[in-house]
Design a protein around this motif. Structure first.
Motif, PDB file in Angstrom:
ATOM      1  N   ASN A 199      41.083  45.613  35.895  1.00  0.00           N
ATOM      2  CA  ASN A 199      40.072  45.361  36.684  1.00  0.00           C
ATOM      3  C   ASN A 199      40.174  44.136  37.780  1.00  0.00           C
ATOM      4  N   ALA A 236      38.264  41.846  41.020  1.00  0.00           N
ATOM      5  CA  ALA A 236      37.058  41.501  41.740  1.00  0.00           C
ATOM      6  C   ALA A 236      37.526  40.724  43.188  1.00  0.00           C
ATOM      7  N   PHE A 243      33.969  44.883  43.554  1.00  0.00           N
ATOM      8  CA  PHE A 243      34.609  45.194  42.144  1.00  0.00           C
ATOM      9  C   PHE A 243      35.465  46.325  42.221  1.00  0.00           C
TER      10      PHE A 243
END
Length: 112
Positions: A59, A61, A87
């Protein structure tokens, strides 16, 4: 070019604008902090720089500090401007372009 600013397991504070350095071309990244689960980096892109579509197994951001650009995230165009937060889920296809000098904080989370 990649430089490391701090080591893990210590408190750390910085004014991001003071760390911004734009290269004459391409990308300069500074790893602010990295541990087993995350990485915090300041990316400084010269105007006109772009990275074609790619993915990450973590992930991510983005928080834009200054400048303007564009990210195409899973086929959707998003304008990058100061204060914009994006995001990016793991394995999501995305491409980034700097329309002018662009600086953003990039945070990777989760194990790679």
């Amino acid at each position: 070019m990649n430089t490391k600013v701090a080591s893990s397991n210590t408190s750390f504070t910085a004014t991001l604008q003071d760390l911004i350095e734009y290269p004459t071309s391409g990308i300069l990244s500074k790893v602010l902090l990295k541990d087993n689960n995350s990485q915090y980096s300041l990316f400084c892109w010269a105007a006109g720089t772009e990275i074609g579509e790619h993915t990450s197994n973590r992930n991510a951001a983005i928080t834009v500090v200054e400048g303007r650009g564009n990210i195409n995230l899973e086929g959707r165009d998003i304008t990058l401007a100061p204060g914009v937060f994006v995001f990016i889920p793991a394995n999501a296809p995305h491409a980034v372009q700097a329309q002018e000098n662009l600086a953003f904080l990039l945070i990777f989370s989760g194990n790679s």
